[in-house]
Design an enzyme around this catalytic site. Structure first.
Site, PDB file in Angstrom:
ATOM      1  N   ASN A   9       0.874  -1.182   0.000  1.00 41.02           N
ATOM      2  CA  ASN A   9       0.000   0.000   0.000  1.00 41.02           C
ATOM      3  C   ASN A   9       0.905   1.224   0.000  1.00 41.02           C
ATOM      4  O   ASN A   9       1.491   1.571   1.020  1.00 41.02           O
ATOM      5  CB  ASN A   9      -0.892  -0.028   1.259  1.00 41.02           C
ATOM      6  CG  ASN A   9      -1.763   1.206   1.365  1.00 41.02           C
ATOM      7  OD1 ASN A   9      -1.806   2.038   0.456  1.00 41.02           O
ATOM      8  ND2 ASN A   9      -2.467   1.333   2.482  1.00 41.02           N
ATOM      9  N   LYS A  11       0.074   4.207  -0.277  1.00 42.64           N
ATOM     10  CA  LYS A  11      -0.601   5.374   0.304  1.00 42.64           C
ATOM     11  C   LYS A  11      -0.402   6.597  -0.616  1.00 42.64           C
ATOM     12  O   LYS A  11      -0.311   6.425  -1.832  1.00 42.64           O
ATOM     13  CB  LYS A  11      -0.119   5.607   1.739  1.00 42.64           C
ATOM     14  CG  LYS A  11      -0.303   4.328   2.597  1.00 42.64           C
ATOM     15  CD  LYS A  11      -0.123   4.515   4.063  1.00 42.64           C
ATOM     16  CE  LYS A  11      -0.335   3.176   4.769  1.00 42.64           C
ATOM     17  NZ  LYS A  11      -0.208   3.254   6.223  1.00 42.64           N
ATOM     18  N   HIS A  98      -9.574   0.881   4.917  1.00 45.03           N
ATOM     19  CA  HIS A  98      -8.318   1.146   5.611  1.00 45.03           C
ATOM     20  C   HIS A  98      -8.587   2.089   6.789  1.00 45.03           C
ATOM     21  O   HIS A  98      -9.422   2.994   6.674  1.00 45.03           O
ATOM     22  CB  HIS A  98      -7.300   1.765   4.651  1.00 45.03           C
ATOM     23  CG  HIS A  98      -5.910   1.761   5.225  1.00 45.03           C
ATOM     24  ND1 HIS A  98      -5.506   2.680   6.168  1.00 45.03           N
ATOM     25  CD2 HIS A  98      -4.860   0.922   5.032  1.00 45.03           C
ATOM     26  CE1 HIS A  98      -4.255   2.409   6.519  1.00 45.03           C
ATOM     27  NE2 HIS A  98      -3.839   1.349   5.845  1.00 45.03           N
ATOM     28  N   GLU A 100      -7.073   4.540   7.839  1.00 47.57           N
ATOM     29  CA  GLU A 100      -6.891   5.969   7.527  1.00 47.57           C
ATOM     30  C   GLU A 100      -8.140   6.520   6.839  1.00 47.57           C
ATOM     31  O   GLU A 100      -8.525   7.667   7.068  1.00 47.57           O
ATOM     32  CB  GLU A 100      -5.627   6.153   6.673  1.00 47.57           C
ATOM     33  CG  GLU A 100      -4.366   5.922   7.509  1.00 47.57           C
ATOM     34  CD  GLU A 100      -3.156   5.404   6.738  1.00 47.57           C
ATOM     35  OE1 GLU A 100      -3.132   5.484   5.502  1.00 47.57           O
ATOM     36  OE2 GLU A 100      -2.218   4.891   7.407  1.00 47.57           O
ATOM     37  N   GLU A 170      -5.350  -5.078  10.382  1.00 45.42           N
ATOM     38  CA  GLU A 170      -4.358  -4.032  10.607  1.00 45.42           C
ATOM     39  C   GLU A 170      -4.661  -3.327  11.927  1.00 45.42           C
ATOM     40  O   GLU A 170      -5.511  -2.419  11.969  1.00 45.42           O
ATOM     41  CB  GLU A 170      -4.414  -3.006   9.479  1.00 45.42           C
ATOM     42  CG  GLU A 170      -4.046  -3.570   8.124  1.00 45.42           C
ATOM     43  CD  GLU A 170      -3.465  -2.504   7.199  1.00 45.42           C
ATOM     44  OE1 GLU A 170      -2.440  -2.786   6.574  1.00 45.42           O
ATOM     45  OE2 GLU A 170      -4.009  -1.388   7.115  1.00 45.42           O
ATOM     46  N   GLY A 176       2.410   2.259  10.852  1.00 44.11           N
ATOM     47  CA  GLY A 176       3.355   3.363  10.715  1.00 44.11           C
ATOM     48  C   GLY A 176       4.005   3.787  12.022  1.00 44.11           C
ATOM     49  O   GLY A 176       4.614   4.849  12.106  1.00 44.11           O
ATOM     50  N   SER A 216       3.468  -2.142  10.364  1.00 45.77           N
ATOM     51  CA  SER A 216       4.918  -2.174  10.599  1.00 45.77           C
ATOM     52  C   SER A 216       5.553  -3.526  10.274  1.00 45.77           C
ATOM     53  O   SER A 216       6.504  -3.950  10.933  1.00 45.77           O
ATOM     54  CB  SER A 216       5.234  -1.759  12.040  1.00 45.77           C
ATOM     55  OG  SER A 216       4.764  -0.445  12.288  1.00 45.77           O
ATOM     56  N   GLY A 238       4.990   1.227   4.700  1.00 42.77           N
ATOM     57  CA  GLY A 238       6.317   1.820   4.539  1.00 42.77           C
ATOM     58  C   GLY A 238       7.311   0.948   3.776  1.00 42.77           C
ATOM     59  O   GLY A 238       8.003   1.428   2.865  1.00 42.77           O
TER      60      GLY A 238
HETATM   61  O1  LIG Z   1      -1.313   0.712   6.763  1.00 39.45           O
HETATM   62  C1  LIG Z   1      -0.560  -0.182   6.417  1.00 39.45           C
HETATM   63  C2  LIG Z   1      -0.800  -0.921   5.170  1.00 39.45           C
HETATM   64  O2  LIG Z   1      -2.076  -0.690   4.679  1.00 39.45           O
HETATM   65  C3  LIG Z   1       0.631  -0.536   7.198  1.00 39.45           C
HETATM   66  O3  LIG Z   1       1.517   0.526   7.143  1.00 39.45           O
HETATM   67  P1  LIG Z   1       3.008   0.331   7.710  1.00 39.45           P
HETATM   68  O4  LIG Z   1       3.511  -0.971   7.135  1.00 39.45           O
HETATM   69  O5  LIG Z   1       3.741   1.526   7.227  1.00 39.45           O
HETATM   70  O6  LIG Z   1       2.874   0.258   9.207  1.00 39.45           O
END
Ligand SMILES: O=C(CO)COP(=O)(O)O
Length: 255
Positions: A9, A11, A98, A100, A170, A176, A216, A238
């Site tokens: 992802n 983002k 998601h 977010e 998640e 993150g 993460s 990330g």
């Molecule tokens: O939100 C995520 C994937 O959709 C996870 O993000 P990270 O791997 O950066 O923690």
């Protein structure tokens, strides 16, 4: 047999050229280094999708996904994108729900159920995200939260429809933050999700559903997470922005 899937992802990162370069690197590394049956899905910003989808045609196990879509067919929804539009550029998957999107754009389970319906109608596989906040984990109510997200977001689907759904667990507190759920914590939740799917549908459907972990995940912890019985892959944030890190995570399923 359920599939092992590693999805990236991206983002809201990467300009057009940078996205193309990263994807080309990933495709080349997949050709040279990936030997298993695992599927790779790269979920990029909209600007990259059409080009990535063309590049992905050179490898069978790499697919392209969006990170969101609108639930309507078409019309006066300024700034939005429809399932039909995604399909028209060769997109096969879409992340829905998601945390977010839930937190910053007010997406509710009821809205997400509509988006899930629209994605399936256009033959897009939803990667449906669920997860609890830090407070919900600490208060111990997280199983109830996850159950509600499943019930209201995807459990209205018929068996035939549900077979196209990928679930991603998640935990919001792990996204993150560098904090990862321990393999045991993640396994406990994944087993719970599979049990709920079996109760709603059948054991066979539950056994065939890919349940991904996100939060993460990186090349250092992927092996211990993916070796858990009910963790079938990852949704990587990330670490999916670096081709080498992403491919090392994908390669955990080489053996
Ligand atoms: O939100 C995520 C994937 O959709 C996870 O993000 P990270 O791997 O950066 O923690």
């Amino acid at each position: 047999m359920r599939k092992n899937i590693v999805a990236g992802n991206w983002k809201m990162n990467l300009g057009y050229e940078d996205g193309l370069s990263l994807f080309s690197e990933i495709v080349n590394m997949v050709k040279d280094e990936v030997v298993g049956n695992q599927e790779i899905v790269v979920c990029s910003p909209f600007i990259h999708l059409s080009s990535l989808s063309k590049l992905s045609n050179t490898v069978t196990n790499v697919h392209v996904g969006a990170q969101n879509m609108h639930q309507a067919e078409s019309g006066a929804y300024t700034g939005e994108i429809s399932g039909a539009q995604l399909k028209s550029v060769g997109v096969t998957h879409v992340i829905l729900g998601h945390s977010e999107r839930r937190a910053y754009f007010g997406e509710t389970n009821a809205l997400l159920a509509e988006k899930v319906n629209a994605s399936l109608k256009h033959g897009l596989k939803p990667i449906f995200c669920i997860g609890e906040t830090k407070e919900e984990r600490e208060s111990g109510e997280f199983f109830a939260v996850l159950k509600q997200q499943l019930q209201e977001g995807v459990f209205h689907l018929s068996e035939e429809e549900f077979k196209n759904v990928i679930i991603a667990y998640e935990p919001v507190w792990a996204i993150g933050t560098g904090l990862t759920a321990s393999p045991e914590q993640a396994q406990e939740v994944h087993a719970y999700i599979r049990e709920e799917i079996a109760k709603q549908y059948t054991q066979a459907i539950a056994d065939d559903t890919s349940i991904l972990y996100g939060g993460s995940a990186n090349p250092g912890n992927a092996q211990s997470l993916f070796s858990q019985k009910d963790i079938d892959g990852g949704l990587i944030g990330g670490a999916s922005l670096k081709s080498r890190d992403f491919i090392e995570i994908v390669k955990v399923f080489n053996s």
